[in-house]
Design an enzyme around this catalytic site. Structure first.
Site, PDB file in Angstrom:
ATOM      1  N   ASP A  27       0.839  -1.201   0.000  1.00 24.35           N
ATOM      2  CA  ASP A  27       0.000   0.000   0.000  1.00 24.35           C
ATOM      3  C   ASP A  27       0.875   1.253   0.000  1.00 24.35           C
ATOM      4  O   ASP A  27       1.967   1.242   0.574  1.00 24.35           O
ATOM      5  CB  ASP A  27      -0.919  -0.027   1.234  1.00 24.35           C
ATOM      6  N   HIS A  44       2.670   3.552  -8.990  1.00 22.92           N
ATOM      7  CA  HIS A  44       2.556   2.112  -9.271  1.00 22.92           C
ATOM      8  C   HIS A  44       3.806   1.616 -10.002  1.00 22.92           C
ATOM      9  O   HIS A  44       4.301   0.524  -9.716  1.00 22.92           O
ATOM     10  CB  HIS A  44       1.301   1.830 -10.107  1.00 22.92           C
ATOM     11  N   LEU A 138      11.514 -20.175  -5.273  1.00 19.63           N
ATOM     12  CA  LEU A 138      10.461 -19.313  -4.713  1.00 19.63           C
ATOM     13  C   LEU A 138       9.188 -19.374  -5.548  1.00 19.63           C
ATOM     14  O   LEU A 138       9.257 -19.329  -6.777  1.00 19.63           O
ATOM     15  CB  LEU A 138      10.969 -17.866  -4.677  1.00 19.63           C
TER      16      LEU A 138
HETATM   17  C1  FPP Z   1      -1.784   0.236  -3.399  1.00 21.80           C
HETATM   18  O1  FPP Z   1      -1.375   1.556  -3.461  1.00 21.80           O
HETATM   19  C2  FPP Z   1      -1.291  -0.493  -4.525  1.00 21.80           C
HETATM   20  C3  FPP Z   1      -2.063  -1.054  -5.492  1.00 21.80           C
HETATM   21  C4  FPP Z   1      -3.528  -1.003  -5.522  1.00 21.80           C
HETATM   22  C5  FPP Z   1      -1.457  -1.734  -6.610  1.00 21.80           C
HETATM   23  C6  FPP Z   1      -0.202  -2.452  -6.275  1.00 21.80           C
HETATM   24  C7  FPP Z   1       0.459  -2.795  -7.512  1.00 21.80           C
HETATM   25  C8  FPP Z   1       1.772  -2.715  -7.726  1.00 21.80           C
HETATM   26  C9  FPP Z   1       2.797  -2.329  -6.739  1.00 21.80           C
HETATM   27  C10 FPP Z   1       2.276  -3.155  -9.003  1.00 21.80           C
HETATM   28  C11 FPP Z   1       2.385  -4.624  -8.896  1.00 21.80           C
HETATM   29  C12 FPP Z   1       3.231  -5.120  -9.902  1.00 21.80           C
HETATM   30  C13 FPP Z   1       3.515  -6.392 -10.077  1.00 21.80           C
HETATM   31  C14 FPP Z   1       4.469  -6.714 -11.124  1.00 21.80           C
HETATM   32  C15 FPP Z   1       2.916  -7.457  -9.251  1.00 21.80           C
HETATM   33  P1  FPP Z   1      -2.508   2.666  -3.503  1.00 21.80           P
HETATM   34  O2  FPP Z   1      -2.707   3.056  -4.918  1.00 21.80           O
HETATM   35  O3  FPP Z   1      -3.727   2.188  -2.802  1.00 21.80           O
HETATM   36  O4  FPP Z   1      -1.790   3.782  -2.708  1.00 21.80           O
HETATM   37  P2  FPP Z   1      -2.487   4.894  -1.778  1.00 21.80           P
HETATM   38  O5  FPP Z   1      -3.112   4.172  -0.620  1.00 21.80           O
HETATM   39  O6  FPP Z   1      -1.322   5.724  -1.369  1.00 21.80           O
HETATM   40  O7  FPP Z   1      -3.470   5.641  -2.640  1.00 21.80           O
END
Ligand code: FPP
Length: 256
Positions: A27, A44, A138
């Site tokens: 997050d 992201h 893994l």
């Molecule tokens: C939460 O941050 C994150 C997500 C909803 C997406 C997570 C995805 C990635 C890190 C990319 C994954 C990539 C691979 C290759 C698996 P948020 O957008 O909710 O952040 P915020 O709470 O600060 O708004």
């Protein structure tokens, strides 16, 4: 993180006390971007770098399973533009990482409702599963279009169908029946659940499987989560006594 930094972080860790399965709620990508005046998509994209870093380190340490919450059932409710960006970013990033996954013997698995994922990214993801299917190191378990309530509902339907078909009697339904009907069938429960980004909740994630997991919450935003912090969590885990409902004397007779 380069190879050298990674091996320094792994150095001195007591591998016998490592978790077998680490699950992470990633997050804070959006806030990371906002603080820099950047679009959320940049957060992201930076989050993908952390995925690579933590996957590499987990593999180097000999951890068996790393499960990442990449896209939840509820995330479908985000603005369409962000959903599209995430779908393409995730599938593109994974495809790009295939050579590295293969070089490190990492097998990719997916839990979630793949039918909801648009055809293009879905085909890319299915290709990644196939290409790494022979790997024995893994297991990188990506939760995509996943939520625990969706998973448990699907499990209930599967079990009900077996009962209705006369394959299973109600009295024979036990915990193993439920575990084996979940998307995580065959995967051991997480020893650790980490959530980055400061919130202290589990957001519909692995609710059945985290019954005895150790929780770690950090304010660090996912793009900033690094090997040093991961190592600190693993060290703290090594020092925790897991009692699984028993007494301290029962689980650790020698020290009492
Ligand atoms: C939460 O941050 C994150 C997500 C909803 C997406 C997570 C995805 C990635 C890190 C990319 C994954 C990539 C691979 C290759 C698996 P948020 O957008 O909710 O952040 P915020 O709470 O600060 O708004």
């Amino acid at each position: 993180m380069n190879e050298q930094q990674n091996s320094n972080i792994a150095e001195g860790i007591n591998r016998n006390l490592l978790p077998r399965h680490v699950a992470i709620i990633m997050d804070g990508n959006g806030r990371w971007a906002k603080r820099r005046g950047l679009p959320r998509s940049d957060g992201h994209a930076e989050g993908v770098n952390t995925v690579r870093r933590i996957t590499r380190l987990s593999s180097d340490l000999g951890i068996d399973y790393l499960t990442l919450y990449a896209f939840s059932t509820e995330n479908w409710n985000r603005p369409k533009e962000e959903v599209d960006t995430l779908m393409h970013l995730i599938s593109w990033a994974l495809e790009r990482e295939i050579p590295e996954l293969l070089a490190n013997n990492v097998r990719m698995l997916i839990i979630g409702d793949l039918d909801r994922i648009p055809e293009g990214p879905r085909n890319v993801l299915l290709g990644c599963l196939e290409k790494t299917a022979h790997c024995t190191g893994l297991r990188l378990v990506l939760s995509l279009s996943y939520s625990s309530r969706w998973e448990i509902t699907e499990a209930a339907k599967k079990i009900a169908r077996r009962v209705a078909a006369g394959e299973l009697s109600i009295d024979n339904i036990d915990e193993a029946t439920i575990s084996d009907s979940l998307a995580t069938k065959g995967i051991p429960d997480p020893d650790i659940l980490i959530r980055t980004g400061g919130e202290k909740r589990v957001s519909n994630y692995l609710l059945w499987q985290i019954a005895y997991s150790e929780f770690f919450f950090t304010d660090t935003l996912w793009p900033d989560f690094d090997g040093a912090e991961y190592r600190r969590i693993l060290e703290e885990f090594a020092g925790r006594e897991r009692r699984f409902g028993k007494t301290s004397e029962q689980v650790n007779p020698k020290s009492n």
